[in-house]
Design an enzyme around this catalytic site. Structure first.
Site, PDB file in Angstrom:
ATOM      1  N   GLU A  36       0.846  -1.192   0.000  1.00 38.28           N
ATOM      2  CA  GLU A  36       0.000   0.000   0.000  1.00 38.28           C
ATOM      3  C   GLU A  36       0.884   1.247   0.000  1.00 38.28           C
ATOM      4  OE1 GLU A  36      -3.752   1.807   2.581  1.00 38.28           O
ATOM      5  OE2 GLU A  36      -2.267   0.553   3.601  1.00 38.28           O
ATOM      6  N   LYS A  95      -9.586   1.305  -2.458  1.00 41.08           N
ATOM      7  CA  LYS A  95      -9.821   0.830  -1.088  1.00 41.08           C
ATOM      8  C   LYS A  95     -11.222   1.230  -0.608  1.00 41.08           C
ATOM      9  CE  LYS A  95      -7.590   1.129   3.489  1.00 41.08           C
ATOM     10  NZ  LYS A  95      -6.453   1.737   4.209  1.00 41.08           N
ATOM     11  N   CYS A 117      -5.200  -3.257   2.943  1.00 35.98           N
ATOM     12  CA  CYS A 117      -4.955  -2.962   4.359  1.00 35.98           C
ATOM     13  C   CYS A 117      -6.196  -3.137   5.251  1.00 35.98           C
ATOM     14  CB  CYS A 117      -4.366  -1.566   4.488  1.00 35.98           C
ATOM     15  SG  CYS A 117      -3.483  -1.269   6.063  1.00 35.98           S
TER      16      CYS A 117
END
Length: 279
Positions: A45, A116, A157
């Site tokens: 990330e 995300k 994440c």
């Protein structure tokens, strides 16, 4: 090499707030992974830039069409003849930012994008504070990429704490799940290995999690530390390799036939049922 086997290479970085420096490191580590036989390479990330100051961050990021780093990654994938997943980059989208993953094929073509979905808004006991939703635009789509070996489901994440996303990806045919991350040291020490192994076991999939590591830009006197430990986990929950805490590359041989074996032993994907909640 048959259609179910390949080598995965995970790049572990300690990105800072200078894009040019991060790109040199990323380029070198991707090349190292390929030299070690990787067919598919993944970066963490925020590969190109980690900045905790929104104003400074906005000055260094671009729209997708004008981002020089993305073009460099496309050339690199083409020159090396590999599949390359850039775990995420900050991309300008109007007056906000997308935390966006890119899947690039061996011709240099971007074949998929994933933004995300879940934003990390939290105050940690050690004084670190995160408010991703202030700057970042949340994604709205789960995404699966077709690779020569099988289907790969994307996440980033904090998404790892939402098992429904991974169940949806697995039910849609994903045999591999990716979790590029910049996991904090505090939460990483408590949960990183457990969460990734759980996502693999629950869905009978491989999990690939390239990570950020070390200490990053200071903001208001508070250090941001990421946990590292890039992980390759098989469908039975075994950790095939752990990147530890150093910047570097982790490479492992993958056989997707293990997904079928795990799902035959524990066929939970075939046993999902609709249900209601009674209060």
């Amino acid at each position: 090499m048959d259609q179910t086997t390949f080598k995965i290479g995970l790049v572990q970085m300690s990105s800072g707030n200078q894009r040019a420096d991060n790109m040199i490191v990323a380029d070198n580590l991707i090349r190292e992974a390929v030299a070690r036989g990787a067919d598919l390479v993944m970066t963490p990330e925020m590969t190109t830039l980690i900045g905790l100051d929104r104003t400074a961050l906005m000055e260094q990021i671009f729209t997708e069409a004008s981002d020089p780093s993305l073009k460099q990654f496309q050339r690199l994938a083409r020159d090396l003849g590999i599949w390359l997943m850039i775990g995420s980059m900050a991309v300008r989208v109007g007056d906000k930012i997308a935390n966006r993953c890119y899947m690039i094929d061996p011709t240099g073509l971007i074949v998929n994008r994933y933004d995300k979905i879940h934003m990390f808004d939290v105050d940690l006991p050690n004084g670190e504070s995160y408010r991703e939703s202030r700057s970042y635009e949340a994604g709205a789509w789960a995404v699966i990429s077709e690779t020569p070996w099988g289907k790969l489901g994307h996440s980033i994440c904090y998404d790892v704490r939402f098992p429904g996303l991974y169940r949806t990806l697995a039910q849609a045919g994903a045999q591999m799940l990716t979790v590029p991350a910049a996991f904090t040291r505090v939460t990483g020490e408590a949960h990183w290995h457990i969460l990734l192994r759980a996502r693999a076991i629950e869905n009978g999939v491989f999990v690939f999690a390239p990570a950020q590591t070390g200490t990053h830009e200071n903001a208001k006197g508070v250090r941001r530390e990421t946990y590292g430990h890039s992980l390759i986990v098989d469908p039975w929950g075994n950790i095939l390799d752990d990147g530890g805490t150093d910047v570097g590359v982790t490479v492992a041989e993958i056989d997707l036939a293990l997904c079928d074996q795990a799902r035959e032993r524990i066929p939970s994907l075939a046993h999902d049922r609709e249900f209601k909640v009674r209060l």
